[in-house]
Design an enzyme around this catalytic site. Structure first.
Site, PDB file in Angstrom:
ATOM      1  N   TYR A   1       5.360  44.521  16.024  1.00  0.00           N
ATOM      2  CA  TYR A   1       6.055  43.363  15.305  1.00  0.00           C
ATOM      3  C   TYR A   1       5.901  42.244  16.423  1.00  0.00           C
ATOM      4  O   TYR A   1       5.562  40.815  16.431  1.00  0.00           O
ATOM      5  CB  TYR A   1       6.724  42.880  14.184  1.00  0.00           C
ATOM      6  CG  TYR A   1       7.138  41.702  13.861  1.00  0.00           C
ATOM      7  CD1 TYR A   1       6.005  41.454  12.155  1.00  0.00           C
ATOM      8  CD2 TYR A   1       7.802  40.203  14.351  1.00  0.00           C
ATOM      9  CE1 TYR A   1       6.132  40.317  11.454  1.00  0.00           C
ATOM     10  CE2 TYR A   1       7.653  39.659  13.757  1.00  0.00           C
ATOM     11  CZ  TYR A   1       6.577  39.529  11.832  1.00  0.00           C
ATOM     12  OH  TYR A   1       7.184  38.255  12.190  1.00  0.00           O
TER      13      TYR A   1
ATOM     14  N   PHE B   1     -13.848  15.642  14.905  1.00  0.00           N
ATOM     15  CA  PHE B   1     -14.223  16.808  13.956  1.00  0.00           C
ATOM     16  C   PHE B   1     -13.408  17.110  12.930  1.00  0.00           C
ATOM     17  O   PHE B   1     -12.752  17.007  12.902  1.00  0.00           O
ATOM     18  CB  PHE B   1     -14.555  18.174  15.115  1.00  0.00           C
ATOM     19  CG  PHE B   1     -15.096  19.120  14.857  1.00  0.00           C
ATOM     20  CD1 PHE B   1     -15.875  19.977  14.921  1.00  0.00           C
ATOM     21  CD2 PHE B   1     -14.030  20.657  14.138  1.00  0.00           C
ATOM     22  CE1 PHE B   1     -16.440  20.646  14.058  1.00  0.00           C
ATOM     23  CE2 PHE B   1     -14.364  21.679  13.148  1.00  0.00           C
ATOM     24  CZ  PHE B   1     -16.435  21.902  13.253  1.00  0.00           C
ATOM     25  N   THR B   2     -14.177  17.939  11.935  1.00  0.00           N
ATOM     26  CA  THR B   2     -13.604  18.088  10.805  1.00  0.00           C
ATOM     27  C   THR B   2     -12.536  18.174  10.249  1.00  0.00           C
ATOM     28  O   THR B   2     -11.597  17.930  10.125  1.00  0.00           O
ATOM     29  CB  THR B   2     -14.548  18.792   9.936  1.00  0.00           C
ATOM     30  OG1 THR B   2     -15.231  20.003  10.864  1.00  0.00           O
ATOM     31  CG2 THR B   2     -15.922  18.760   9.436  1.00  0.00           C
TER      32      THR B   2
ATOM     33  N   ASP C   1      -8.783  19.543  22.801  1.00  0.00           N
ATOM     34  CA  ASP C   1      -9.346  20.495  22.319  1.00  0.00           C
ATOM     35  C   ASP C   1      -9.863  20.963  22.824  1.00  0.00           C
ATOM     36  O   ASP C   1     -11.571  21.018  23.389  1.00  0.00           O
ATOM     37  CB  ASP C   1     -10.122  19.776  21.505  1.00  0.00           C
ATOM     38  CG  ASP C   1     -11.095  20.856  20.573  1.00  0.00           C
ATOM     39  OD1 ASP C   1     -11.416  21.506  20.241  1.00  0.00           O
ATOM     40  OD2 ASP C   1     -11.440  20.902  18.863  1.00  0.00           O
TER      41      ASP C   1
ATOM     42  N   LYS D   1     -14.864  30.822  19.608  1.00  0.00           N
ATOM     43  CA  LYS D   1     -16.143  29.949  20.199  1.00  0.00           C
ATOM     44  C   LYS D   1     -16.007  30.926  21.760  1.00  0.00           C
ATOM     45  O   LYS D   1     -16.455  31.780  22.324  1.00  0.00           O
ATOM     46  CB  LYS D   1     -16.158  28.866  20.171  1.00  0.00           C
ATOM     47  CG  LYS D   1     -16.385  28.018  19.035  1.00  0.00           C
ATOM     48  CD  LYS D   1     -16.028  27.920  18.111  1.00  0.00           C
ATOM     49  CE  LYS D   1     -15.629  27.399  16.730  1.00  0.00           C
ATOM     50  NZ  LYS D   1     -14.827  27.422  15.920  1.00  0.00           N
TER      51      LYS D   1
ATOM     52  N   ARG E   1     -25.093  18.563   9.490  1.00  0.00           N
ATOM     53  CA  ARG E   1     -23.997  17.927  10.100  1.00  0.00           C
ATOM     54  C   ARG E   1     -24.250  16.760  10.182  1.00  0.00           C
ATOM     55  O   ARG E   1     -24.708  15.556  11.363  1.00  0.00           O
ATOM     56  CB  ARG E   1     -23.545  18.755  11.821  1.00  0.00           C
ATOM     57  CG  ARG E   1     -22.938  20.158  11.884  1.00  0.00           C
ATOM     58  CD  ARG E   1     -21.478  19.569  12.025  1.00  0.00           C
ATOM     59  NE  ARG E   1     -20.836  20.084  10.727  1.00  0.00           N
ATOM     60  CZ  ARG E   1     -19.813  20.983  10.997  1.00  0.00           C
ATOM     61  NH1 ARG E   1     -19.359  21.802  11.933  1.00  0.00           N
ATOM     62  NH2 ARG E   1     -19.717  21.326   9.450  1.00  0.00           N
TER      63      ARG E   1
ATOM     64  N   PHE F   1     -18.637  19.786   2.756  1.00  0.00           N
ATOM     65  CA  PHE F   1     -19.371  20.867   3.364  1.00  0.00           C
ATOM     66  C   PHE F   1     -19.309  22.647   3.168  1.00  0.00           C
ATOM     67  O   PHE F   1     -20.917  23.249   2.938  1.00  0.00           O
ATOM     68  CB  PHE F   1     -19.538  20.288   4.547  1.00  0.00           C
ATOM     69  CG  PHE F   1     -18.576  20.645   5.922  1.00  0.00           C
ATOM     70  CD1 PHE F   1     -17.504  20.248   5.808  1.00  0.00           C
ATOM     71  CD2 PHE F   1     -18.578  21.748   6.378  1.00  0.00           C
ATOM     72  CE1 PHE F   1     -16.496  20.051   6.856  1.00  0.00           C
ATOM     73  CE2 PHE F   1     -18.228  21.819   7.404  1.00  0.00           C
ATOM     74  CZ  PHE F   1     -16.652  21.622   7.556  1.00  0.00           C
TER      75      PHE F   1
HETATM   76  N1  F0G Z   1     -12.422  22.224  17.099  1.00  0.00           N
HETATM   77  C1  F0G Z   1     -13.812  22.706  17.302  1.00  0.00           C
HETATM   78  C2  F0G Z   1     -14.770  21.174  18.654  1.00  0.00           C
HETATM   79  C3  F0G Z   1     -14.551  23.351  16.082  1.00  0.00           C
HETATM   80  O1  F0G Z   1     -15.752  23.966  16.861  1.00  0.00           O
HETATM   81  C4  F0G Z   1     -14.026  23.974  15.435  1.00  0.00           C
HETATM   82  C5  F0G Z   1     -14.715  24.741  14.610  1.00  0.00           C
HETATM   83  C6  F0G Z   1     -12.537  23.430  15.418  1.00  0.00           C
HETATM   84  C7  F0G Z   1     -11.748  23.118  16.460  1.00  0.00           C
HETATM   85  C8  F0G Z   1     -12.115  24.583  14.378  1.00  0.00           C
HETATM   86  O2  F0G Z   1     -11.478  25.891  15.521  1.00  0.00           O
HETATM   87  O3  F0G Z   1     -12.756  27.143  13.176  1.00  0.00           O
HETATM   88  O4  F0G Z   1     -11.166  28.420  14.466  1.00  0.00           O
HETATM   89  O5  F0G Z   1     -10.418  27.162  12.817  1.00  0.00           O
HETATM   90  N2  F0G Z   1     -15.960  25.089  14.315  1.00  0.00           N
HETATM   91  C9  F0G Z   1     -17.072  25.346  13.929  1.00  0.00           C
HETATM   92  C10 F0G Z   1     -18.398  25.389  13.932  1.00  0.00           C
HETATM   93  C11 F0G Z   1     -16.566  26.214  12.558  1.00  0.00           C
HETATM   94  O6  F0G Z   1     -19.300  25.883  12.895  1.00  0.00           O
HETATM   95  O7  F0G Z   1     -18.749  24.487  14.571  1.00  0.00           O
HETATM   96  P1  F0G Z   1     -11.303  27.265  13.601  1.00  0.00           P
END
Ligand code: F0G
Length: 470
Positions: A85, A137-138, A228, A271, A395, A462
């Site tokens: 843990y 970013f979303t 990021d 990624k 997108r 989305f």
């Molecule tokens: N920042 C960027 C630039 C991203 O592309 C993503 C995720 C995140 C943060 C969030 O990370 O998914 O591990 O919580 N992008 C994915 C995509 C979902 O399909 O572009 P996460």
């Protein structure tokens, strides 16, 4: 700066082809579907590729997130999971890998990128503050808004122009950033949110010169700069390829130099770091770290696991070492560029230059007859699936969501459909099949109709929205 973008990776050696620096040890069969099966599956999914079952998909280019293939070393590492843990060995291995390659002092693992975005937004944004950044970013923007902040886009204008061949379309416009700091006052700015590469702009990179200048500007005004780092190793590849003075510098060294200009970073390990799940947050400032460490136990888990198993942290530590290897990265981005070149040769409208993780199709150019309120990029993703079972992602206006103040759709200038390439998963033959399907869909574009939204979730619509044909 002279744009120096080779048309193909292989052309440098006088030929077109290149090969992956790995061989395949384990395979997963792919199922092909009939056009009728696909029509039914798409209807059931409400024309949203996020709602398709993966078993109904042939080549899955929905995302490069958590979809990569781990190496034999990573799988071996999974067996060395220390599932304690507290204080797992694997945490210390991960911490050392991040400190070595990204250079930050204090490290917190998180379950994935948005876990890290949540914590940094909670701890570094006061309600009413602004968060300037190089395109939203979303999930990043949503966490900034939920913390009471307001995202302000300060990316360079070229980022919004799908045909501009500028080599670093992810750069921050220093004039826009400085004007914002001067008119609003530095205390109104929570921090600068810099992403390398810029996902929503088509995977476009930021130059070393730009991060250096942004860092100097931030330093002058006492504003923090957070990165990021999700695809920052891919960004380092573009610096090596395009920025004068870096051609002979290893990617690992470029990555480290870039991060050294920033005060901390959040990361989706799914990624660049080549794992199926995991993320991290890293900062240099002790006081901020203490606050983050207080919060992480509420939302993610203890500060030495942050929602991950020991084995996940081990796989990510090894993935970090692998993703900064020059030969790996050349093949990774090279495969994306290969697909982009095929489409360019066939005059299919895509975002140029081709970015690091995906080829972005310009849906407005595919469907000039479909207004943005009828979701052209969503239509294009649906058409691709119908044609061949390839899964892509919208997108555009659907991803952009609604302005929380007015309730209207955000209408982004870029209306794109993303063909996202998972890491070390598909071969060049798969890319050929993808390109041929895109070409077919493009040739039929004038007959294609728009969509209307029949169900809209409250957040990040989305992912779960549903549509019907007009
Ligand atoms: N920042 C960027 C630039 C991203 O592309 C993503 C995720 C995140 C943060 C969030 O990370 O998914 O591990 O919580 N992008 C994915 C995509 C979902 O399909 O572009 P996460």
């Amino acid at each position: 700066m002279t744009p120096n973008i080779p048309r193909t990776m292989g052309q440098q050696f006088g030929r077109r082809s290149w090969a992956e620096p790995w061989k395949i040890k384990m395979v997963e069969p792919l199922a092909e579907t009939t056009p009728d099966q696909r029509a039914r599956a798409l209807e059931e999914a409400g024309y949203n590729t996020f709602l398709l079952k993966s078993e109904d998909v042939y080549i899955d280019l929905l995302t490069d997130s958590g979809t990569g293939a781990m190496s034999d070393r990573q799988w071996a590492g999974m067996m060395l999971g220390d599932e304690a843990y507290a204080g797992s060995k694997n945490f210390y291995r991960l911490e050392a890998a991040i400190q070595r390659h990204y250079g930050y002092r204090h490290i917190l693992p998180t379950h994935q990128g948005r876990g890290a975005e949540h914590l940094i937004s909670r701890c570094a944004i006061k309600p009413g503050q602004l968060v300037p950044g190089n395109m939203y970013f979303t999930t990043t923007r949503l966490h900034q808004e939920l913390a009471g902040g307001r995202f302000v886009d300060v990316i360079c204008d070229e980022a919004h122009d799908t045909s501009s061949l500028a080599p670093f379309k992810g750069n921050i416009d220093l004039g826009k950033l400085e004007a914002l700091i001067r008119t609003e006052g530095a205390e109104k700015v929570a921090y600068v949110s810099l992403a390398g590469t810029v996902n929503m702009a088509g995977g476009q990179p930021v130059s070393m010169a730009n991060v250096k200048a942004v860092s100097e500007l931030c330093g002058k005004h006492g504003v923090k700069l957070y990165l990021d780092a999700t695809r920052m190793a891919e960004n380092a590849f573009f610096i090596q390829e395009r920025e004068p003075g870096y051609a002979d510098v290893p990617i690992a060294q470029i990555l480290r130099e870039f991060c050294d200009y920033t005060d901390g970073a959040w990361m989706s390990g799914k990624k660049d770091n080549l794992v199926n799940i995991g993320g991290w947050l890293a900062v240099n400032d002790w006081d901020l770290y203490e606050e983050l460490r207080n919060q992480i136990v509420i939302y993610e888990g203890l500060h030495t696991y942050g929602g991950l198993a020991g084995r996940d942290m081990e796989a990510m530590a090894i993935g970090i070492e692998e993703c900064v290897q020059d030969d790996y990265m050349r093949s990774r981005v090279g495969q994306v560029q290969y697909l982009g070149e095929l489409l360019t040769d066939w005059n299919v409208p895509i975002v140029k230059p081709v970015g690091g993780h995906a080829v972005f199709l310009d849906a407005k150019a595919f469907y000039p007859h479909i207004p943005q309120s009828e979701f052209p990029a969503q239509v294009l993703a649906a058409e691709l699936y119908l044609d061949s079972g390839i899964r892509a992602m919208e997108r555009g206006v659907v991803s952009a969501g609604r302005n929380p103040a007015t309730g209207d759709h955000y209408y982004p200038r870029l209306e794109l459909t993303r063909l996202t390439i998972p890491r070390r998963v598909y071969t060049q033959a798969h890319m050929d099949v993808v390109a041929e399907s895109v070409k077919m869909v493009f040739e039929r574009a004038t007959e294609t109709r728009g969509l209307r939204m029949t169900y809209e979730p409250k957040y990040l619509r989305f992912f779960q929205a549903k549509f019907a044909r007009l």
